[in-house]
Motif scaffolding. Sequence first.
Motif, PDB file in Angstrom:
ATOM      1  N   SER A  60       0.853  -1.189   0.000  1.00 21.52           N
ATOM      2  CA  SER A  60       0.000   0.000   0.000  1.00 21.52           C
ATOM      3  C   SER A  60       0.886   1.234   0.000  1.00 21.52           C
ATOM      4  CB  SER A  60      -0.923   0.032   1.218  1.00 21.52           C
ATOM      5  OG  SER A  60      -1.876  -1.003   1.172  1.00 21.52           O
ATOM      6  N   ILE A  61       0.491   2.246  -0.777  1.00 24.76           N
ATOM      7  CA  ILE A  61       1.207   3.517  -0.815  1.00 24.76           C
ATOM      8  C   ILE A  61       0.195   4.622  -0.557  1.00 24.76           C
ATOM      9  CG2 ILE A  61       2.690   5.056  -2.141  1.00 24.76           C
ATOM     10  CD1 ILE A  61       3.377   2.695  -3.945  1.00 24.76           C
ATOM     11  N   GLY A  62       0.410   5.382   0.517  1.00 29.62           N
ATOM     12  CA  GLY A  62      -0.496   6.474   0.845  1.00 29.62           C
ATOM     13  C   GLY A  62      -0.724   6.571   2.336  1.00 29.62           C
ATOM     14  N   LEU A  63      -1.072   7.766   2.784  1.00 33.82           N
ATOM     15  CA  LEU A  63      -1.366   8.032   4.188  1.00 33.82           C
ATOM     16  C   LEU A  63      -0.184   7.768   5.110  1.00 33.82           C
ATOM     17  CD1 LEU A  63      -5.046   6.746   4.642  1.00 33.82           C
ATOM     18  CD2 LEU A  63      -4.239   9.092   4.446  1.00 33.82           C
ATOM     19  N   GLU A  64       1.040   7.905   4.570  1.00 35.69           N
ATOM     20  CA  GLU A  64       2.215   7.795   5.438  1.00 35.69           C
ATOM     21  C   GLU A  64       2.296   9.042   6.326  1.00 35.69           C
ATOM     22  OE1 GLU A  64       4.136   5.205   5.599  1.00 35.69           O
ATOM     23  OE2 GLU A  64       3.198   4.125   3.935  1.00 35.69           O
ATOM     24  N   LYS A  65       2.603   8.834   7.576  1.00 32.37           N
ATOM     25  CA  LYS A  65       2.606   9.942   8.526  1.00 32.37           C
ATOM     26  C   LYS A  65       3.741  10.925   8.248  1.00 32.37           C
ATOM     27  CE  LYS A  65       0.432   7.401  12.327  1.00 32.37           C
ATOM     28  NZ  LYS A  65       0.569   6.963  13.738  1.00 32.37           N
ATOM     29  N   ASP A  67       4.686  12.824   5.939  1.00 32.53           N
ATOM     30  CA  ASP A  67       5.411  12.891   4.667  1.00 32.53           C
ATOM     31  C   ASP A  67       4.402  13.087   3.544  1.00 32.53           C
ATOM     32  OD1 ASP A  67       7.048  12.679   2.486  1.00 32.53           O
ATOM     33  OD2 ASP A  67       8.169  10.959   3.228  1.00 32.53           O
ATOM     34  N   GLU A  68       4.337  14.306   3.015  1.00 33.57           N
ATOM     35  CA  GLU A  68       3.355  14.629   1.987  1.00 33.57           C
ATOM     36  C   GLU A  68       3.654  13.939   0.658  1.00 33.57           C
ATOM     37  OE1 GLU A  68       5.424  18.809   0.441  1.00 33.57           O
ATOM     38  OE2 GLU A  68       3.545  18.847   1.547  1.00 33.57           O
ATOM     39  N   ASN A  69       4.853  13.404   0.502  1.00 35.98           N
ATOM     40  CA  ASN A  69       5.171  12.684  -0.727  1.00 35.98           C
ATOM     41  C   ASN A  69       4.329  11.418  -0.893  1.00 35.98           C
ATOM     42  OD1 ASN A  69       7.244  14.453  -1.648  1.00 35.98           O
ATOM     43  ND2 ASN A  69       8.685  13.510  -0.204  1.00 35.98           N
ATOM     44  N   TYR A  70       3.774  10.926   0.206  1.00 31.60           N
ATOM     45  CA  TYR A  70       2.959   9.722   0.166  1.00 31.60           C
ATOM     46  C   TYR A  70       1.458  10.028   0.220  1.00 31.60           C
ATOM     47  CZ  TYR A  70       7.287   7.140   0.973  1.00 31.60           C
ATOM     48  OH  TYR A  70       8.547   6.601   0.855  1.00 31.60           O
ATOM     49  N   ILE A  71       1.103  11.292   0.096  1.00 37.12           N
ATOM     50  CA  ILE A  71      -0.305  11.699   0.134  1.00 37.12           C
ATOM     51  C   ILE A  71      -0.762  12.060  -1.269  1.00 37.12           C
ATOM     52  CG2 ILE A  71      -1.975  13.294   1.106  1.00 37.12           C
ATOM     53  CD1 ILE A  71      -0.757  11.430   3.146  1.00 37.12           C
ATOM     54  N   LYS A 342     -17.137  -6.766  -5.770  1.00 42.81           N
ATOM     55  CA  LYS A 342     -17.912  -6.429  -4.589  1.00 42.81           C
ATOM     56  C   LYS A 342     -17.904  -4.920  -4.355  1.00 42.81           C
ATOM     57  CE  LYS A 342     -16.913 -10.857  -2.346  1.00 42.81           C
ATOM     58  NZ  LYS A 342     -16.292 -11.527  -1.178  1.00 42.81           N
ATOM     59  N   GLN A 343     -18.913  -4.449  -3.661  1.00 40.47           N
ATOM     60  CA  GLN A 343     -19.106  -3.006  -3.508  1.00 40.47           C
ATOM     61  C   GLN A 343     -17.928  -2.322  -2.830  1.00 40.47           C
ATOM     62  OE1 GLN A 343     -22.771  -2.001  -1.582  1.00 40.47           O
ATOM     63  NE2 GLN A 343     -22.563   0.185  -1.970  1.00 40.47           N
ATOM     64  N   ASP A 344     -17.269  -3.001  -1.891  1.00 44.64           N
ATOM     65  CA  ASP A 344     -16.182  -2.378  -1.149  1.00 44.64           C
ATOM     66  C   ASP A 344     -14.811  -2.673  -1.744  1.00 44.64           C
ATOM     67  OD1 ASP A 344     -16.328  -5.051  -0.578  1.00 44.64           O
ATOM     68  OD2 ASP A 344     -15.792  -4.855   1.539  1.00 44.64           O
ATOM     69  N   GLU A 345     -14.755  -3.323  -2.908  1.00 47.06           N
ATOM     70  CA  GLU A 345     -13.479  -3.661  -3.523  1.00 47.06           C
ATOM     71  C   GLU A 345     -13.021  -2.556  -4.480  1.00 47.06           C
ATOM     72  OE1 GLU A 345     -13.483  -8.553  -3.706  1.00 47.06           O
ATOM     73  OE2 GLU A 345     -14.038  -7.411  -5.475  1.00 47.06           O
ATOM     74  N   PRO A 346     -11.714  -2.229  -4.493  1.00 49.34           N
ATOM     75  CA  PRO A 346     -11.203  -1.279  -5.487  1.00 49.34           C
ATOM     76  C   PRO A 346     -11.140  -1.929  -6.861  1.00 49.34           C
ATOM     77  CG  PRO A 346      -9.400  -2.172  -4.195  1.00 49.34           C
ATOM     78  CD  PRO A 346     -10.663  -2.717  -3.578  1.00 49.34           C
ATOM     79  N   ILE A 347     -11.087  -1.094  -7.890  1.00 47.65           N
ATOM     80  CA  ILE A 347     -11.104  -1.569  -9.271  1.00 47.65           C
ATOM     81  C   ILE A 347      -9.673  -1.663  -9.808  1.00 47.65           C
ATOM     82  CG2 ILE A 347     -12.119  -1.223 -11.554  1.00 47.65           C
ATOM     83  CD1 ILE A 347     -14.135  -1.565  -9.284  1.00 47.65           C
ATOM     84  N   ILE A 348      -9.371  -2.754 -10.503  1.00 48.52           N
ATOM     85  CA  ILE A 348      -8.046  -2.929 -11.084  1.00 48.52           C
ATOM     86  C   ILE A 348      -7.828  -1.891 -12.187  1.00 48.52           C
ATOM     87  CG2 ILE A 348      -6.528  -4.485 -12.366  1.00 48.52           C
ATOM     88  CD1 ILE A 348      -8.015  -6.812 -11.038  1.00 48.52           C
ATOM     89  N   HIS A 362      -9.777   4.044  -1.143  1.00 52.47           N
ATOM     90  CA  HIS A 362      -9.902   5.320  -0.436  1.00 52.47           C
ATOM     91  C   HIS A 362     -10.003   5.054   1.062  1.00 52.47           C
ATOM     92  CE1 HIS A 362     -10.941   6.577  -4.506  1.00 52.47           C
ATOM     93  NE2 HIS A 362     -10.593   7.787  -4.139  1.00 52.47           N
ATOM     94  N   ASP A 363      -9.034   5.583   1.796  1.00 53.84           N
ATOM     95  CA  ASP A 363      -9.011   5.475   3.242  1.00 53.84           C
ATOM     96  C   ASP A 363      -9.315   6.853   3.816  1.00 53.84           C
ATOM     97  OD1 ASP A 363      -8.554   4.902   5.879  1.00 53.84           O
ATOM     98  OD2 ASP A 363      -6.655   3.871   5.552  1.00 53.84           O
ATOM     99  N   PHE A 364     -10.465   6.982   4.462  1.00 54.14           N
ATOM    100  CA  PHE A 364     -10.932   8.281   4.951  1.00 54.14           C
ATOM    101  C   PHE A 364     -10.985   9.298   3.806  1.00 54.14           C
ATOM    102  CE2 PHE A 364      -8.701   6.233   8.520  1.00 54.14           C
ATOM    103  CZ  PHE A 364      -9.758   6.104   9.403  1.00 54.14           C
ATOM    104  N   GLN A 365     -11.466   8.844   2.643  1.00 53.71           N
ATOM    105  CA  GLN A 365     -11.620   9.665   1.444  1.00 53.71           C
ATOM    106  C   GLN A 365     -10.297  10.074   0.808  1.00 53.71           C
ATOM    107  OE1 GLN A 365     -14.749  10.015   0.221  1.00 53.71           O
ATOM    108  NE2 GLN A 365     -15.325   8.758   1.982  1.00 53.71           N
ATOM    109  N   ILE A 366      -9.177   9.556   1.292  1.00 54.46           N
ATOM    110  CA  ILE A 366      -7.863   9.850   0.727  1.00 54.46           C
ATOM    111  C   ILE A 366      -7.453   8.690  -0.165  1.00 54.46           C
ATOM    112  CG2 ILE A 366      -5.451  10.361   1.213  1.00 54.46           C
ATOM    113  CD1 ILE A 366      -7.381  12.532   2.119  1.00 54.46           C
ATOM    114  N   PRO A 367      -7.050   8.945  -1.412  1.00 59.00           N
ATOM    115  CA  PRO A 367      -6.658   7.852  -2.315  1.00 59.00           C
ATOM    116  C   PRO A 367      -5.411   7.119  -1.831  1.00 59.00           C
ATOM    117  CG  PRO A 367      -7.060   9.892  -3.535  1.00 59.00           C
ATOM    118  CD  PRO A 367      -7.011  10.256  -2.085  1.00 59.00           C
TER     119      PRO A 367
END
Length: 378
Positions: A60-65, A67-71, A342-348, A362-367
């Motif tokens: 997973s890449i994103g929401l790293e504390k 560090d805006e490079n991972y947002i 499924k409804q909660d699954e991300p799309i490839i 999307h975790d807390f609306q953040i990609p």
Amino acid sequence: MLNKILVIINIIFYLFFYGCSNDNSWKGTIETKNGVKYIHNIEKGLWGESKILTLKKVLSIGLEKDDENYIFAGIRDIVVDNTGNIYVLDSKDNCLKIFNKNGKFIKIIGKKGKGPSELLGPIKMALGPDGKIYVLEVGNRRISVLSFDGDLLYSFPYRYSSSELIVNKDNGHVFLFSSSQTYNQTMELENVIYEYNLKGKIVNSFGSPIIVGKSTYKNQHAIAHLTPSYNNFFYCAFENPYLIRIYNYKEELKRVITRKSPLFSEPVKVFLGGGLLYWVNQSEIAWIVSFPDGKFLTVIREKEEFYIEKFSTGNSQSINPSKFHYDLFDSEGHFLKTFVVKQDEPIIMFIDSEGYAYTVSHDFQIPVVEKFIITFDK
């Protein structure tokens, strides 16, 4: 006598379990016209109901504390190069972020603007065979060609409204999909794929349009999506009808694939404000994902019934109107099976040369970019 009986039993066993999986069980039709193979698939696929699509998350890449490079703000496209580096195009932040195969940040390219190496409204990207990065910017209405270091190598405007970009592997030219649906009120384009050289000159066009219906001012053409394969050809998949053209990089049409799907029906006529007439798909091919072994997925978007009403009032962006499923095809274009998402699954969105699948959740609306091992199990 007993040995003969055992031999017969073994032959019956082999024919039953292995014979059912070969091309003889495929019930579609194939015809050849002017050297082009047309593969017409029926509703039923080659694979039985026992097969399931499984995704096992490995990164997973994103929401790293801290560090805006991972947002990310709004991910529009993902591609992966042959070394496993992950390129993430963020249309809201107007930049491109590159990570290594383990998800470690490498660099950021671009910022909002109209100058060299700046981006405005980037919606699509592609990698050239020599490592160049091609970006389609709708805000600047141009193609920017960048080095891995972020230096601007070429930049040129494109003539017609476009949303799809791939690179000709033979010469580095750019293929753009253009349609009268997205151009002006009076002009109709004769072809849908336009080839630009790196000076921005249109050197060729090909691919006849598919007419959806008569709109207010002209014929409305079907939108299509361009996807490169891992071989020497690319897909041009029309949203509706269910039709996929396969071209080589010499711009020769080699195959046409169709499928009868219970979800696909004629587009719906909708009157917008001011009496404007528009045709809206109820189900459509959203994009294609290519596997390194030649198989491919069509990502099918099925719109909810109330979407049409919302669209006619201009509120289609305020709802989540779709559910998705995948149609899997083999390398010859034979339909294998439909997999419901499924409804909660991300799309490839992309599959790399090693077969890893990439999605955006999307975790807390953040990609968040996610990497998976994809398997088809019994």
